[in-house]
Design an enzyme around this catalytic site. Structure first.
Site, PDB file in Angstrom:
ATOM      1  N   SER A 143     -51.867  43.335  78.276  1.00 60.25           N
ATOM      2  CA  SER A 143     -52.376  42.219  77.463  1.00 60.25           C
ATOM      3  C   SER A 143     -53.274  42.768  76.367  1.00 60.25           C
ATOM      4  O   SER A 143     -53.976  43.764  76.569  1.00 60.25           O
ATOM      5  CB  SER A 143     -53.190  41.247  78.315  1.00 60.25           C
ATOM      6  OG  SER A 143     -53.908  40.346  77.482  1.00 60.25           O
ATOM      7  N   TYR A 157     -59.703  39.589  84.153  1.00 58.87           N
ATOM      8  CA  TYR A 157     -58.338  39.725  83.605  1.00 58.87           C
ATOM      9  C   TYR A 157     -58.271  40.957  82.685  1.00 58.87           C
ATOM     10  O   TYR A 157     -57.345  41.777  82.790  1.00 58.87           O
ATOM     11  CB  TYR A 157     -57.971  38.453  82.843  1.00 58.87           C
ATOM     12  CG  TYR A 157     -56.580  38.460  82.242  1.00 58.87           C
ATOM     13  CD1 TYR A 157     -55.448  38.383  83.051  1.00 58.87           C
ATOM     14  CD2 TYR A 157     -56.403  38.508  80.858  1.00 58.87           C
ATOM     15  CE1 TYR A 157     -54.176  38.367  82.492  1.00 58.87           C
ATOM     16  CE2 TYR A 157     -55.133  38.488  80.292  1.00 58.87           C
ATOM     17  CZ  TYR A 157     -54.020  38.413  81.120  1.00 58.87           C
ATOM     18  OH  TYR A 157     -52.763  38.404  80.554  1.00 58.87           O
TER      19      TYR A 157
HETATM   20  P1  NDP Z   1     -46.331  32.659  83.392  1.00 58.19           P
HETATM   21  O1  NDP Z   1     -47.449  32.219  84.284  1.00 58.19           O
HETATM   22  O2  NDP Z   1     -45.753  31.700  82.418  1.00 58.19           O
HETATM   23  O3  NDP Z   1     -45.148  33.271  84.295  1.00 58.19           O
HETATM   24  C1  NDP Z   1     -45.490  34.194  85.277  1.00 58.19           C
HETATM   25  C2  NDP Z   1     -44.262  34.673  86.005  1.00 58.19           C
HETATM   26  O4  NDP Z   1     -44.705  35.625  86.983  1.00 58.19           O
HETATM   27  C3  NDP Z   1     -43.519  33.584  86.726  1.00 58.19           C
HETATM   28  O5  NDP Z   1     -42.146  33.883  86.754  1.00 58.19           O
HETATM   29  C4  NDP Z   1     -44.117  33.668  88.142  1.00 58.19           C
HETATM   30  O6  NDP Z   1     -43.220  33.257  89.141  1.00 58.19           O
HETATM   31  C5  NDP Z   1     -44.349  35.163  88.267  1.00 58.19           C
HETATM   32  N1  NDP Z   1     -45.398  35.450  89.224  1.00 58.19           N
HETATM   33  C6  NDP Z   1     -46.689  35.041  89.201  1.00 58.19           C
HETATM   34  N2  NDP Z   1     -47.322  35.484  90.306  1.00 58.19           N
HETATM   35  C7  NDP Z   1     -46.404  36.164  91.015  1.00 58.19           C
HETATM   36  C8  NDP Z   1     -46.435  36.824  92.260  1.00 58.19           C
HETATM   37  N3  NDP Z   1     -47.549  36.890  92.999  1.00 58.19           N
HETATM   38  N4  NDP Z   1     -45.308  37.416  92.707  1.00 58.19           N
HETATM   39  C9  NDP Z   1     -44.161  37.362  91.975  1.00 58.19           C
HETATM   40  N5  NDP Z   1     -44.059  36.730  90.814  1.00 58.19           N
HETATM   41  C10 NDP Z   1     -45.181  36.146  90.334  1.00 58.19           C
HETATM   42  O7  NDP Z   1     -46.913  33.947  82.643  1.00 58.19           O
HETATM   43  P2  NDP Z   1     -46.528  34.570  81.211  1.00 58.19           P
HETATM   44  O8  NDP Z   1     -45.065  34.565  81.048  1.00 58.19           O
HETATM   45  O9  NDP Z   1     -47.379  33.928  80.196  1.00 58.19           O
HETATM   46  O10 NDP Z   1     -47.065  36.071  81.383  1.00 58.19           O
HETATM   47  C11 NDP Z   1     -46.184  37.152  81.688  1.00 58.19           C
HETATM   48  C12 NDP Z   1     -46.935  38.464  81.472  1.00 58.19           C
HETATM   49  O11 NDP Z   1     -47.432  38.518  80.131  1.00 58.19           O
HETATM   50  C13 NDP Z   1     -48.150  38.652  82.375  1.00 58.19           C
HETATM   51  O12 NDP Z   1     -48.280  40.022  82.698  1.00 58.19           O
HETATM   52  C14 NDP Z   1     -49.311  38.226  81.482  1.00 58.19           C
HETATM   53  O13 NDP Z   1     -50.543  38.792  81.890  1.00 58.19           O
HETATM   54  C15 NDP Z   1     -48.823  38.773  80.159  1.00 58.19           C
HETATM   55  N6  NDP Z   1     -49.471  38.139  79.024  1.00 58.19           N
HETATM   56  C16 NDP Z   1     -49.230  36.841  78.668  1.00 58.19           C
HETATM   57  C17 NDP Z   1     -49.838  36.284  77.570  1.00 58.19           C
HETATM   58  C18 NDP Z   1     -49.622  34.869  77.151  1.00 58.19           C
HETATM   59  O14 NDP Z   1     -50.304  34.429  76.198  1.00 58.19           O
HETATM   60  N7  NDP Z   1     -48.683  34.123  77.746  1.00 58.19           N
HETATM   61  C19 NDP Z   1     -50.786  37.063  76.749  1.00 58.19           C
HETATM   62  C20 NDP Z   1     -50.978  38.421  77.200  1.00 58.19           C
HETATM   63  C21 NDP Z   1     -50.330  38.926  78.287  1.00 58.19           C
HETATM   64  P3  NDP Z   1     -43.565  32.035  90.158  1.00 58.19           P
HETATM   65  O15 NDP Z   1     -43.628  30.800  89.340  1.00 58.19           O
HETATM   66  O16 NDP Z   1     -42.468  32.056  91.134  1.00 58.19           O
HETATM   67  O17 NDP Z   1     -44.897  32.371  90.770  1.00 58.19           O
END
Ligand code: NDP
Length: 249
Positions: A143, A157
């Site tokens: 991030s 975070y």
């Molecule tokens: P979302 O919350 O929209 O999606 C997260 C995904 O990860 C879902 O598919 C969820 O599945 C899965 N997930 C969450 N916890 C677990 C777990 N314990 N085990 C397995 N799967 C898990 O997040 P984003 O798409 O926004 O973020 C994706 C990545 O990008 C992350 O690393 C985040 O830190 C990074 N990021 C995002 C930003 C943003 O602005 N969106 C900015 C900077 C970084 P389920 O629903 O089944 O739990």
């Protein structure tokens, strides 16, 4: 140029049922890779993604696996190798965010953030390295908050994403002799369930500090991951790739 530059590649994406992870699954499968992805609870989204990919002629495999549990991360890697016949690309994407002032952080919140955001990257990578083909790819989703934190509540975070950035460099050093590249994609604000563009004051305050003045799309991140997964990125390793609309300028 080939429209399927990833044909024959086998990939694992953690946290692929929604958001950025799901877009990465779509991108890699569109490029011809067979892709396994994990999810924790969004079974319906995971099933729909598998069906959508299949309808487009691709291969995706959904694995329920809690990224916060070391053993489940290892099991997901083993299942991927077993069912796809090997492993060429790992995308460590799964993460959670809990926003709170440092003095209000509970032990459970802290432990969960470390377990999912840092632990999963480590355990998945450790299990994957013996299986990865030489010339393979590890792509971490960090991030931009590792480098810039524009408001309160994000210290833990940021801590986890700083760890991902540092781990990327150490790994790049270790795996370089095998031609395996390790890179860290650092998104800025991207419109997902975790950070919706229409979320009110919070997104508006972020847009004000960004030269491009808008949120990014999941496709902006997936495009860079697609490049890093491919052959043309072979001389790039240990790098942070900011996909952030100029967040750190
Ligand atoms: P979302 O919350 O929209 O999606 C997260 C995904 O990860 C879902 O598919 C969820 O599945 C899965 N997930 C969450 N916890 C677990 C777990 N314990 N085990 C397995 N799967 C898990 O997040 P984003 O798409 O926004 O973020 C994706 C990545 O990008 C992350 O690393 C985040 O830190 C990074 N990021 C995002 C930003 C943003 O602005 N969106 C900015 C900077 C970084 P389920 O629903 O089944 O739990």
């Amino acid at each position: 140029m080939s429209t399927t530059p990833l044909a024959g590649k086998r990939a694992l994406v953690t946290g692929g049922s929604r958001g950025i992870g799901a877009e990465i699954v779509r991108r890699l499968t569109a490029g011809g890779a067979a892709v396994a992805f994990t999810y924790a609870s969004s079974a319906a989204d995971a099933e729909k993604l598998v069906a959508d990919v299949a309808a487009s002629g691709g291969t995706a495999l959904a694995i329920r696996s809690d990224a916060g549990d070391p053993a489940q991360n290892v099991a997901a890697v083993e299942q991927t190798v077993r069912e796809l016949g090997g492993l060429d690309v790992v995308v460590n994407n799964a993460a959670v965010v809990a926003i709170a002032a440092v003095e209000d952080y509970t032990a459970d919140q802290y432990d969960r953030m470390i377990a999912v955001n840092v632990g999963s990257v480590f355990w998945t990578t450790q299990a994957a390295v013996p299986h990865l083909t030489d010339g393979g790819r590890i792509i971490n989703i960090g991030s931009i908050n590792a480098d810039r934190v524009p408001g309160p509540g994000l210290s833990v975070y940021a801590l986890t994403k700083g760890a991902v950035s540092s781990f990327t460099r150490g790994l790049a050093r270790e795996l370089g002799p095998r031609g395996i590249t390790v890179n860290n994609v650092q998104p800025g604000p991207i419109d997902t369930d975790a950070n919706p563009d229409d979320g009110g004051d919070f997104p508006e305050s972020l847009k004000k500090i960004m030269p491009l003045g808008r949120y990014g799309h999941t496709t902006d991140v997936a495009a860079i991951v697609g490049f890093l997964a491919g052959r043309e990125s072979g001389f790039v390793t240990g790098a942070n790739w900011n996909v952030d609309g100029g967040f750190t300028v």
